[in-house]
Design an enzyme around this catalytic site. Structure first.
Site, short mmCIF file in Angstrom:
data_model
loop_
_atom_site.label_atom_id
_atom_site.label_comp_id
_atom_site.label_asym_id
_atom_site.label_seq_id
_atom_site.Cartn_x
_atom_site.Cartn_y
_atom_site.Cartn_z
N GLU A 191 -38.89 81.81 -96.46
CA GLU A 191 -38.64 83.23 -96.66
C GLU A 191 -37.39 83.60 -95.88
OE1 GLU A 191 -41.71 85.98 -95.30
OE2 GLU A 191 -40.73 87.63 -96.34
N CYS A 237 -43.31 88.48 -97.60
CA CYS A 237 -43.24 89.92 -97.83
C CYS A 237 -42.02 90.36 -98.60
CB CYS A 237 -43.27 90.65 -96.49
SG CYS A 237 -44.86 90.62 -95.69
N ASN A 273 -47.68 88.37 -103.61
CA ASN A 273 -47.85 87.84 -102.25
C ASN A 273 -48.66 88.85 -101.46
OD1 ASN A 273 -47.04 86.20 -99.77
ND2 ASN A 273 -46.28 88.23 -99.22
N GLU A 274 -49.68 88.44 -100.81
CA GLU A 274 -50.50 89.33 -99.96
C GLU A 274 -50.73 90.68 -100.63
OE1 GLU A 274 -49.30 89.43 -95.82
OE2 GLU A 274 -50.03 87.39 -95.54
O1 AHR Z 1 -44.65 84.73 -92.65
C1 AHR Z 1 -44.37 86.03 -92.26
C2 AHR Z 1 -45.08 87.05 -93.13
O2 AHR Z 1 -46.46 86.93 -92.96
C3 AHR Z 1 -44.90 86.89 -94.61
O3 AHR Z 1 -43.75 87.48 -95.04
C4 AHR Z 1 -46.10 87.59 -95.16
O4 AHR Z 1 -46.50 87.07 -96.40
C5 AHR Z 1 -47.15 87.43 -94.09
O5 AHR Z 1 -47.74 88.61 -93.76
#
Ligand code: AHR
Length: 648
Positions: A39, A236, A367-368
């Site tokens: 990321e 994120c 994602n999440e």
């Molecule tokens: O890895 C850091 C963050 O942790 C990521 O962006 C997110 O998916 C998670 O909350």
């Protein structure tokens, strides 16, 4: 000596033996088992692996001159202006400079880089810019500058004849010394009215020597792990703080000057770690990502926005009836990766220099994300993607944590809709990791597979940054990972998160690999991940003590695999006790063992690696021998041990 091995004719009296059934593989291990999560957080991409050294090269940051200073006595009020060209939404701004009777040093611009520029002696640097010369006759003097303002590299170039068009020009220069925090000056000599944009500087030693490419030292760290997959782009940033801020893959391909920059959400995400100069240029976009995965022999594993912005932020939702373009983005990405040259998106990929497909097999939806609103959207994605591409394995999110009501709701719903793979995340204490090493022992063998998509042991909140990457955290992860490996029938992929952090620009810690502008080092956690991924094996073997899986018995955690191609078995044993342990291992079955190696990591639980002591915690290998199908190990305190035994 870290450990000793003693061959015994009789089993030791003081210990109960560990027993491995070497003839009965339990389940295959997927090639994707151990991968990496990438990321753009902690300046992982821009200012990190993406080797561009100029910050705000296109003047598109919220403050257009952030990172830049205007220099020289001949630049007066009104001589340096930021203009916004109409009709170019992806890259509207540029800098206009009026140059009047300027000698070198009279009129210029200077860029500070990302916390400075890491410059290496004798290395070639490739400078380029886009310009438009309306009138006049201007020369450029390009200079690399050290921290004492001395010139440590220089080159000149003459701008082309004045006309109304944009042009690109390039020149290379060689640095005469090494400096962690250098900068770039560009002096304009002569007379003229000049527009500049996309001012760029790349080192000559990028990964595979690609122009505009990636930092080779950082990519090498990934290559050394031999990852089974690369999850990308997060995290994120997939969601964005709002939908406008989400990651949109189509805006990350094609000529870099047309890739629309956006604010990186980690710019403002944490009030206590502000990063006002954090933006996403997408110089490392989806094409470069697929290419990287191919270079490393890893499966690409993109995660796409599912029509939901981050639920910790705006939680904006795309109405179900408007979700079509989001699903179309997913379908188009599959075509971009796999379509032939006659398909719309396959043709674009081929135009970028990759006629052959990238063989995409996995795709993550969200994602999440959580709640019934996620499930509704997930179902629509599943239906449309499976209709067209039934062979693509879809990964769905089980939210932010592994044991809440939210998790159980999503897990049940996703299993009911026959999701291929469920993405679980856990950022928890080392103790949680130890206690949960048997988490998957009871998971349904026939249902959805699991992707441990983001995990890391987070210790004491009073310590920050790279200090969080202790051996205590790494050893807890190793113990937990024996549980993932034992359950490879269920867990098909796993990745530590986040991957990279710049020592001066991080937002989130711990992280797997720390960098500054010149150096990179792997944390103890990195070496644990690497030991698993480079010792993956092909099938799980049963390993027991007291006829039970080894998940905390006597402070031990263990798993065992066989590699049928290499003709070896691999045993991973973690001793979490403060004391050494003599441990007998009995190899059952018809295979005959005589020689092998043991690789150990051990030390003070509070210990860690650093730029100065990059390998304090790193694997140390010794030879061992097996007598009469047995060996006795002296497992050092707080140790992670990987045994490789050859068989005939
Ligand atoms: O890895 C850091 C963050 O942790 C990521 O962006 C997110 O998916 C998670 O909350």
């Amino acid at each position: 000596m870290l450990f000793s091995t003693i061959s015994l004719n009789v089993m030791s009296q003081q210990d109960k033996a560990i027993s491995i059934n070497t003839d009965q593989p339990i389940a295959p291990i997927q090639s994707t088992m151990w991968g990496v999560f990438f990321e753009d957080i902690n300046f992982g991409a821009d200012g990190g692996i993406y080797a561009e050294m100029v910050k705000n090269r296109s003047f598109e940051f919220s403050k257009p001159l952030m990172g830049w200073s205007i220099k020289g006595k001949k630049i007066k009020e009104g001589d340096a202006l930021v203009l916004n060209r109409q009709g170019s939404p992806s890259n509207p701004r540029f800098l206009r400079l009026a140059i009047k009777d300027a000698a070198k040093g009279d009129a210029g611009i200077s860029n500070e880089g990302f916390r400075g520029m890491g410059i290496k002696k004798d290395l070639r640097y490739d400078f380029s810019l886009m310009y438009r010369q309306h009138r006049g006759n201007v020369w450029l003097h390009v200079e690399l500058i050290d921290d004492k303002n001395a010139v440590i590299g220089t080159a000149q170039l003459k701008l082309g004849n004045a006309d109304a068009n944009w042009h690109k020009q390039e020149v290379s220069l060689v640095a005469t010394s090494t400096i962690e925090k250098g900068r770039l000056n560009i002096w304009f000599e002569g007379n003229g009215l000049v527009d500049v944009d996309m001012v760029s500087l790349f080192p000559g030693d990028t990964w595979k020597g690609r122009k505009g490419g990636m930092r080779a030292d950082m990519v090498q760290m990934l290559a050394d792990m031999k990852p089974g997959f690369i999850r990308f782009p997060g995290g994120c940033i997939v969601e964005g703080m709002d939908l406008a801020n989400r990651y949109q893959w189509k805006k990350t391909i094609g000529p870099i000057e047309n890739r629309q920059l956006i604010m990186n959400r980690w710019n403002v995400e944490f009030g206590h770690r502000p990063a006002p100069d954090y933006f996403q240029t997408f110089g490392l976009g989806f094409f470069e990502y697929f290419q990287l995965a191919e270079d490393l022999g890893a499966q690409p594993l993109p995660i796409l926005n599912c029509g939901m912005a981050c639920q910790y932020n705006t939680a904006e939702l795309v109405p179900l009836e408007d979700l079509g373009p989001y699903i179309q983005d997913a379908l188009d990405l599959i075509e971009f990766a796999n379509g032939d040259e006659n398909s719309k998106w396959g043709k674009i990929r081929a135009g970028m220099g990759h006629a052959k497909p990238f063989h995409l097999k996995y795709l993550g939806v969200g994602n999440e994300n959580w709640g019934p609103q996620y499930i509704e959207r997930a179902k629509l994605f599943q239906q449309r993607i499976k209709e067209k591409y039934p062979e693509i394995k879809l990964i769905f999110s089980s939210g932010t944590d592994p044991d809440s009501e939210r998790f159980h709701y999503l897990n049940n719903e996703l299993r009911a809709m026959k999701a291929d793979i469920i993405d679980e995340h856990y950022y928890r204490s080392p103790d949680w990791f130890l206690k949960n090493a048997s988490r998957y022992d009871s998971y349904d063998r026939n249902g959805a597979k699991v992707f441990a998509g983001e995990f890391a042991a987070h210790n004491n909140n009073k310590i920050t940054g790279s200090d969080k990457n202790t051996w205590q955290a790494a050893i807890a992860e190793a113990a937990f990972m024996t549980g993932l490996e034992r359950n490879a029938e269920v867990v098909n992929m796993a990745s530590y998160a986040p991957l990279f952090a710049h020592s001066e620009s991080w937002q989130w810690a711990p992280d797997l690999i720390w960098v500054n502008n010149l150096q990179v080092y792997g944390t103890p956690n990195y070496y644990v991940q690497k030991l698993f991924s480079t010792n993956k094996g092909t099938h799980v073997l049963g390993i027991t003590k007291d006829a039970k899986a080894i998940s905390g018995t006597d402070g031990l955690y263990a798993s065992s695999v066989i590699d049928t191609a290499k003709k070896e078995i691999i045993i991973k044993i973690v001793n979490t006790e403060k004391t050494a342990l003599n441990q007998t291992i009995v190899l059952k079955g018809k295979k005959k063992f005589s020689v092998g190696t043991i690789t150990t990591m051990d030390g003070d639980p509070e210990g860690k690696n650093s730029f100065e002591q990059a390998k304090s915690f790193s694997p140390k290998e010794q030879n061992i021998s097996v007598k009469k199908q047995q060996l006795v190990l002296n497992l050092s305190p707080n140790s992670f041990n990987v045994l490789k035994l050859k068989y005939q």
